[in-house]
Design a protein around this motif. Sequence first.
Motif, short mmCIF file in Angstrom:
data_model
loop_
_atom_site.label_atom_id
_atom_site.label_comp_id
_atom_site.label_asym_id
_atom_site.label_seq_id
_atom_site.Cartn_x
_atom_site.Cartn_y
_atom_site.Cartn_z
N VAL A 155 9.46 0.71 -7.22
CA VAL A 155 8.00 0.61 -7.12
C VAL A 155 7.46 1.73 -6.24
CG1 VAL A 155 6.11 -0.82 -6.25
CG2 VAL A 155 7.96 -1.87 -7.59
N ILE A 156 8.11 1.94 -5.10
CA ILE A 156 7.67 3.00 -4.18
C ILE A 156 7.82 4.37 -4.85
CG2 ILE A 156 8.25 4.17 -2.01
CD1 ILE A 156 8.87 1.33 -0.87
N ALA A 157 8.93 4.60 -5.52
CA ALA A 157 9.14 5.89 -6.21
C ALA A 157 8.04 6.11 -7.26
CB ALA A 157 10.52 5.93 -6.87
N CYS A 158 7.71 5.06 -8.00
CA CYS A 158 6.68 5.16 -9.03
C CYS A 158 5.33 5.56 -8.42
CB CYS A 158 6.56 3.83 -9.77
SG CYS A 158 5.30 3.80 -11.05
N ILE A 159 4.96 4.93 -7.33
CA ILE A 159 3.69 5.25 -6.69
C ILE A 159 3.72 6.68 -6.14
CG2 ILE A 159 2.15 4.67 -4.76
CD1 ILE A 159 3.10 1.70 -5.17
N MET A 160 4.84 7.07 -5.56
CA MET A 160 4.93 8.39 -4.92
C MET A 160 4.98 9.53 -5.94
SD MET A 160 4.56 7.54 -1.87
CE MET A 160 4.86 9.01 -0.92
N ASN A 161 5.50 9.28 -7.15
CA ASN A 161 5.59 10.37 -8.13
C ASN A 161 4.69 10.18 -9.33
OD1 ASN A 161 6.93 8.95 -10.33
ND2 ASN A 161 8.80 8.99 -9.12
N GLY A 162 3.97 9.06 -9.37
CA GLY A 162 3.23 8.72 -10.58
C GLY A 162 1.77 9.12 -10.57
N ILE B 109 4.01 -8.62 -1.83
CA ILE B 109 4.51 -8.97 -3.16
C ILE B 109 4.22 -10.44 -3.42
CG2 ILE B 109 6.54 -9.03 -4.66
CD1 ILE B 109 7.78 -6.87 -2.89
N THR B 110 3.45 -10.70 -4.46
CA THR B 110 3.15 -12.09 -4.81
C THR B 110 4.42 -12.77 -5.34
OG1 THR B 110 2.58 -11.58 -7.10
CG2 THR B 110 0.79 -11.46 -5.48
N LEU B 111 4.42 -14.08 -5.31
CA LEU B 111 5.56 -14.83 -5.84
C LEU B 111 5.77 -14.47 -7.31
CD1 LEU B 111 7.70 -16.90 -5.17
CD2 LEU B 111 6.08 -18.69 -5.80
N HIS B 112 4.68 -14.39 -8.07
CA HIS B 112 4.77 -14.01 -9.48
C HIS B 112 5.45 -12.65 -9.63
CE1 HIS B 112 3.50 -13.07 -13.59
NE2 HIS B 112 3.08 -11.92 -13.10
N ALA B 113 5.00 -11.68 -8.84
CA ALA B 113 5.56 -10.33 -8.94
C ALA B 113 7.04 -10.33 -8.56
CB ALA B 113 4.78 -9.37 -8.05
N ALA B 114 7.39 -11.08 -7.52
CA ALA B 114 8.79 -11.14 -7.08
C ALA B 114 9.69 -11.68 -8.20
CB ALA B 114 8.92 -11.99 -5.83
N LYS B 115 9.22 -12.71 -8.89
CA LYS B 115 10.00 -13.27 -10.00
C LYS B 115 10.16 -12.26 -11.12
CE LYS B 115 8.80 -18.14 -9.36
NZ LYS B 115 8.01 -19.26 -9.88
N ARG B 116 9.06 -11.57 -11.46
CA ARG B 116 9.11 -10.58 -12.54
C ARG B 116 10.03 -9.41 -12.19
NH1 ARG B 116 7.90 -14.19 -14.93
NH2 ARG B 116 5.98 -14.68 -16.00
N LEU B 117 9.96 -8.95 -10.96
CA LEU B 117 10.83 -7.85 -10.53
C LEU B 117 12.29 -8.25 -10.66
CD1 LEU B 117 9.08 -6.47 -7.31
CD2 LEU B 117 8.99 -5.54 -9.61
N GLU B 118 12.60 -9.46 -10.23
CA GLU B 118 13.98 -9.93 -10.32
C GLU B 118 14.43 -10.02 -11.78
OE1 GLU B 118 16.76 -13.67 -8.85
OE2 GLU B 118 14.71 -13.52 -8.13
N GLN B 119 13.59 -10.60 -12.64
CA GLN B 119 13.93 -10.73 -14.06
C GLN B 119 14.15 -9.37 -14.71
OE1 GLN B 119 10.44 -12.76 -15.44
NE2 GLN B 119 11.31 -14.80 -15.14
N ARG B 120 13.36 -8.38 -14.30
CA ARG B 120 13.39 -7.05 -14.93
C ARG B 120 14.31 -6.08 -14.20
NH1 ARG B 120 6.88 -7.58 -15.31
NH2 ARG B 120 6.85 -8.92 -17.14
N ARG B 121 14.95 -6.56 -13.14
CA ARG B 121 15.85 -5.72 -12.34
C ARG B 121 15.14 -4.46 -11.83
NH1 ARG B 121 18.94 -8.49 -15.80
NH2 ARG B 121 20.88 -9.40 -15.05
#
Length: 106
Positions: free
Chosen positions: A37-44, A19-31
Amino acid sequence: MALDILELRKLCIPKNIRITLHAAKRLEQRRIFLKDVIACIMNGEIIEQYPDDYPYPSCLILGMSIEDKYLHVVIGNHESDLFLITAYFPSFDKWESDFKTRKENA
């Protein structure tokens, strides 16, 4: 090179996800949590391919979060590593109702 959802699913375990620093910040902001993320990849499904992305090919996956909300995940792949670029809940102002088709001029 196009990515394959079945191959991404085989690699989709926490120790392989970078997880890049940018991605970590965005995930936190977006809750959005890693389990979403894992569920999305596994069912998407892959809805866009970015074979020329630098430094590794990536793709946009549409799937569901663990709370059954539509989720977009952009993930890159190199060998056994998955690089989380970003994740977000798609909005109707930028996406058609199927969340697979971008709206023109959005």
